[in-house]
Design an enzyme around this catalytic site. Structure first.
Site, PDB file in Angstrom:
ATOM      1  CB  CYS A 153      47.829  51.998 111.005  1.00 20.13           C
ATOM      2  SG  CYS A 153      48.896  51.264 109.761  1.00 20.13           S
TER       3      CYS A 153
ATOM      4  CG  ASP B 248      26.353  61.825 101.983  1.00 18.18           C
ATOM      5  OD1 ASP B 248      25.453  61.660 101.163  1.00 18.18           O
ATOM      6  OD2 ASP B 248      27.561  61.778 101.694  1.00 18.18           O
TER       7      ASP B 248
ATOM      8  CB  CYS C  74      51.173  54.009 107.300  1.00 12.44           C
ATOM      9  SG  CYS C  74      49.830  52.900 107.011  1.00 12.44           S
TER      10      CYS C  74
ATOM     11  CG  ASP D 123      31.042  63.043 100.741  1.00 13.50           C
ATOM     12  OD1 ASP D 123      29.803  63.020 100.775  1.00 13.50           O
ATOM     13  OD2 ASP D 123      31.710  62.570  99.815  1.00 13.50           O
TER      14      ASP D 123
ATOM     15  CG  ASP E  13      26.222  65.655 101.659  1.00 11.04           C
ATOM     16  OD1 ASP E  13      25.093  65.202 101.465  1.00 11.04           O
ATOM     17  OD2 ASP E  13      27.270  65.009 101.477  1.00 11.04           O
TER      18      ASP E  13
HETATM   19  P1  ADP Z   1      25.024  60.496  98.512  1.00 15.65           P
HETATM   20  O1  ADP Z   1      23.952  61.418  98.966  1.00 15.65           O
HETATM   21  O2  ADP Z   1      24.760  59.072  98.894  1.00 15.65           O
HETATM   22  O3  ADP Z   1      26.388  60.917  98.908  1.00 15.65           O
HETATM   23  P2  ADP Z   1      25.032  61.789  95.949  1.00 15.65           P
HETATM   24  O4  ADP Z   1      23.844  62.664  96.227  1.00 15.65           O
HETATM   25  O5  ADP Z   1      26.362  62.413  95.964  1.00 15.65           O
HETATM   26  O6  ADP Z   1      24.995  60.512  96.914  1.00 15.65           O
HETATM   27  O7  ADP Z   1      24.808  61.150  94.541  1.00 15.65           O
HETATM   28  C1  ADP Z   1      23.557  60.581  94.218  1.00 15.65           C
HETATM   29  C2  ADP Z   1      23.604  59.913  92.891  1.00 15.65           C
HETATM   30  O8  ADP Z   1      23.790  60.895  91.864  1.00 15.65           O
HETATM   31  C3  ADP Z   1      24.749  58.977  92.753  1.00 15.65           C
HETATM   32  O9  ADP Z   1      24.431  57.689  93.245  1.00 15.65           O
HETATM   33  C4  ADP Z   1      24.953  58.971  91.254  1.00 15.65           C
HETATM   34  O10 ADP Z   1      24.029  58.092  90.661  1.00 15.65           O
HETATM   35  C5  ADP Z   1      24.612  60.376  90.853  1.00 15.65           C
HETATM   36  N1  ADP Z   1      25.815  61.216  90.744  1.00 15.65           N
HETATM   37  C6  ADP Z   1      26.148  62.273  91.514  1.00 15.65           C
HETATM   38  N2  ADP Z   1      27.306  62.795  91.143  1.00 15.65           N
HETATM   39  C7  ADP Z   1      27.762  62.057  90.107  1.00 15.65           C
HETATM   40  C8  ADP Z   1      28.935  62.078  89.290  1.00 15.65           C
HETATM   41  N3  ADP Z   1      29.912  62.966  89.462  1.00 15.65           N
HETATM   42  N4  ADP Z   1      29.038  61.126  88.351  1.00 15.65           N
HETATM   43  C9  ADP Z   1      28.070  60.218  88.158  1.00 15.65           C
HETATM   44  N5  ADP Z   1      26.978  60.139  88.896  1.00 15.65           N
HETATM   45  C10 ADP Z   1      26.797  61.041  89.864  1.00 15.65           C
HETATM   46 MG    MG Z   2      28.144  61.986  99.604  1.00 16.78          MG
END
Ligand code: ADP
Ligand code: MG
Length: 742
Positions: free
Chosen positions: A35, A439, A38, A623, A627
């Site tokens: 902001c 996402d 900062c 992100d 994705d």
């Molecule tokens: P979103 O689609 O909501 O961004 P992600 O697809 O990145 O979520 O992750 C889905 C799930 O996979 C997470 O909730 C977690 O359980 C698991 N996961 C993914 N990456 C990691 C990681 N680096 N460490 C631990 N768990 C992970």
């Molecule tokens: Mg994500």
């Protein structure tokens, strides 16, 4: 805390600071500013220690000048770091310096054109009023005009001759053609008549024409340069830190600190920081930023790897650093900028095509006008005047400015609000979207996650479990890794990451797995959790060892954004890899009706394709590595700045400010751009079609044609610049959202 002293070394400094005399100018990123308070804090911290401190809140950058002899940079950086402002040093780009040089030269050309045009008009003024000076004086005035006009037309107008020559060699026609031809005829005929001592002179029209054109071009290049600056900033941001392997594990260093022979480790989804040789294991790399080839390539140990390639394999990549430093960073920057310029938007392509045909038609018409005038019995003088008027009046300057001026103004407007447009074509596609796919983790929720509780399941104590988890997450870019960031961890090897599932690796000789319960390699009895909490499971060889309960806060701007998007009748969907209960809780809280949990990257992509098959136009915002396929295939995509480089390289828009709030602004700007482009094309074509008959029939003197043509371009640029003033119709403000969030 980072060791900043490396930045005091002159050879390191050369990579990021511009030195002028005793002082150095530096641009750094400040990730910790959110902001204006900062920003003010950062300025106060440096006040008295550095000069000309200025903070750009939207881009989260700070630029300042300092004297290395008086105050080492490391002291300033440490002060910012200790204040929690998270400074990051950005590479200096030499391309910027070249642009500045070119802009200076363009400015000089305008200066020369101005002086020459004014002087020529002074010398020509007797003829404006039909005054006939004595023959000797008249002839002297003619020679004087020739001498004064020469630099104005030949030097100031040189870029147009050069451009026409380049186009001609490439067997193409662009607007430089008629401009150069008009200038050549006007100047050549006038010079000839000066020597001959009789006939009308066009020195005044020619110099004025050059002046208008040079000003138009300068304005356009300014707008474009402003947009480009931000793009470079992004590239500089991305590849400036690297993970270096040291005896105790990994350390984060500035790219400038990498040395040949170092071993750098690149997390899955991250960009390779330097050129070098692949070590340890074969891995898939995405080199599309470098080669434009979008298929991943498999590289084997011992093979070369280039900076800017992205690790799309499942494991961290180990790289023996070869060449490093500014060269490779620059290569990446250039590629990124090229990517933005290669994908020319559709309307621009149409305009280019029209302009080519248009120029050909203009040249024909000019010839036709000449022949007709002679046929009607007009003098050579009058016929040549018609040729000039046609060439100048119909110069498609405005037409060729219509699209780029609007896109450049829009890009620059968005950059000011922290939205980086990596693909200008997407700006137009954005106006047509009807669905937004979000996402969850790291996009709707903040990048930072907190470890709430640890639930040991099999006798191993909390602390050991957490240490193992921290070791596995080391080097991961997933938001879950931030929950384990500050925890002392053993070194892990054989690290692998399964996008959307979890991570695995070996710690102290034992194999472990950490991730979503559904993907766990062994059965797990899950504990109760609150809605909104994310659960990950740590498994050993045969048994589940512990559950970690994590929480992430919703980004404060999200509720207001969702409301605003729904008001615009966009259909919203949440596609997450997280567990059903967590996703449902969030979707219900936000009022998003369509949501899906446990989505793999492929499932997200399938959902997108299903929507597109039904005629939907989709904006995807994400992100992470998981994705990337979604972002690549969406009609328009936006990525968050702290996620994986892979996601960013696939995105059309980058939300540099780490906030979703500017999404509505981007939508507004995209609608406005569409309108401005249509108006511009209509105006430019309409104007040209209107004046052409006038010029052909000899009713438009060349000087008036020059003035009208320039005015037409000015109208187009001014209309485009209105985009700079677009304000979001209803911006979701964080303040509003915080109240809602309580
Ligand atoms: P979103 O689609 O909501 O961004 P992600 O697809 O990145 O979520 O992750 C889905 C799930 O996979 C997470 O909730 C977690 O359980 C698991 N996961 C993914 N990456 C990691 C990681 N680096 N460490 C631990 N768990 C992970
Ligand atoms: Mg994500």
């Amino acid at each position: 805390m980072t060791d900043w002293t490396a930045f005091d070394r002159p050879e390191v400094r050369a990579g990021f600071a511009a030195t002028a005399g005793e002082s150095c100018q530096v641009l750094i990123a400040l990730d910790g500013i959110h902001c204006s308070a900062c920003a003010a804090r950062a300025e106060r911290l440096l006040a008295g220690q550095a000069e000309s401190v200025s903070v750009n809140l939207a881009a989260r950058t700070l630029s300042f000048r300092f004297k290395p002899q008086q105050k080492p940079l490391s002291v300033l950086l440490r002060a910012l770091d200790e204040a929690g402002l998270q400074p990051r040093v950005l590479a200096r780009e030499d391309a910027g310096a070249r642009e500045v040089r070119e802009r200076r030269r363009a400015f000089a050309r305008i200066g020369v054109a101005t002086i020459c045009a004014m002087q020529v008009m002074m010398l020509a003024w007797p003829s404006y009023f039909g005054v006939q000076p004595e023959p000797a004086i008249a002839q002297l005035l003619r020679w004087a005009q020739l001498v004064v006009a020469a630099p104005g037309v030949l030097w100031a107008g040189w870029p147009f001759f050069e451009g026409a020559w380049r186009a001609a060699r490439g067997r193409a026609l662009d607007m430089n053609g008629p401009v150069a031809l008009a200038l050549a005829i006007a100047f050549g005929a006038s010079a000839w008549r000066t020597v001959a001592g009789s006939g009308d002179l066009y020195f005044d029209s020619a110099t004025m024409f050059v002046w208008f054109l040079a000003v138009g071009r300068y304005l356009e290049s300014r707008t474009r340069a402003r947009a480009g600056e931000h793009l470079r900033l992004l590239a500089g941001r991305r590849a400036l830190t690297a993970q270096r392997r040291v005896a105790t594990g990994l350390e984060t260093v500035a790219i400038g600190q990498l040395r040949p022979g170092d071993v750098a480790v690149v997390a899955p989804g991250d960009a390779v920081p330097a050129d070098g040789v692949l070590l340890e294991q074969p891995l898939e790399l995405d080199e599309s930023l470098l080669t434009g080839e979008s298929q991943a390539v498999l590289r084997h140990p011992g093979e070369p790897v280039l900076a800017g390639a992205i690790n799309v394999g499942a494991a961290p990549l180990a790289l023996q650093v070869g060449r490093c430093g500014a060269d490779t960073v620059l290569a990446q920057i250039t590629q990124l900028m090229n990517r933005a310029h290669i994908c020319k938007p559709r309307l621009q392509q149409i305009a280019d095509r029209i302009a080519g045909h248009f120029v050909a038609a203009v040249l024909l018409l000019a010839g036709l006008g000449y022949a007709l005038a002679l046929h009607r019995g007009a003098s050579q003088d009058a016929a040549l005047g018609i040729v000039l008027a046609v060439l100048v009046a119909s110069c498609p300057c405005a037409l060729s400015l219509a699209v780029p001026a609007a896109l450049a103004a829009a890009t620059s407007r968005l950059a000011r609000s922290g939205v980086l447009v990596a693909n200008a074509g997407a700006l137009q596609a954005l106006a047509a979207i009807d669905t937004v796919l979000f996402d969850k983790t790291g996009t709707l929720t903040r990048t930072e996650m907190k470890l709430q509780r640890v639930i040991p399941l099999a006798g191993l104590d909390e602390q050991s479990c957490t240490a193992i988890a921290a070791a596995l997450e080391h080097g991961s870019r997933h938001p879950i890794a931030t929950a384990f960031a500050g925890i002392a961890a053993a070194a892990a090897d054989e690290l692998r990451q399964a996008a959307g599932a979890g991570v695995s690796g070996r710690v102290d000789g034992q194999h472990y797995w950490l991730g979503a319960a559904e993907h766990a390699p062994c059965p797990v009895r899950l504990p109760e959790t609150q809605p909104g909490e994310t659960l990950v499971v740590l498994c050993g060889a045969e048994r589940a060892l512990a559950c970690f309960v994590l929480s992430a806060n919703l980004r404060p701007e999200v509720p207001a954004l969702v409301e605003e998007l729904e008001r615009r009748r966009l259909s919203l969907e949440l596609q997450s890899g997280d567990a059903p209960a967590t996703v449902q809780a969030l979707a219900q809280r936000l009022g998003i009706e369509r949501y899906a949990a446990r989505q793999t990257p492929q499932a997200k992509l399938q959902r997108l394709q299903q929507l597109q098959a039904g005629g939907g136009r989709v904006l995807a915002i994400g992100d992470g590595v998981n994705d990337a396929p979604l972002l690549a295939a969406a009609d328009v995509s936006a990525a968050m700045p702290h996620g994986a480089a892979l996601a960013q390289s696939r995105a059309d828009l980058l939300l540099l400010g780490d906030s979703l709030a500017p999404v509505t602004l981007a939508l507004d700007v995209s609608h406005a751009v569409q309108r401005r482009i249509r108006e511009n094309l209509l105006w430019a074509l309409g104007y040209n079609l209107l004046v052409l008959p006038l010029a052909m029939s000899g009713h438009l003197p060349p000087w008036l044609a020059a003035a009208g043509m320039s005015l037409s371009s000015v109208v187009v640029v001014a209309n485009a610049l209105r985009l700079d003033a677009v304000v979001p119709r209803r911006a979701p403000t964080p303040a509003l959202a915080v109240v809602e969030q309580r």
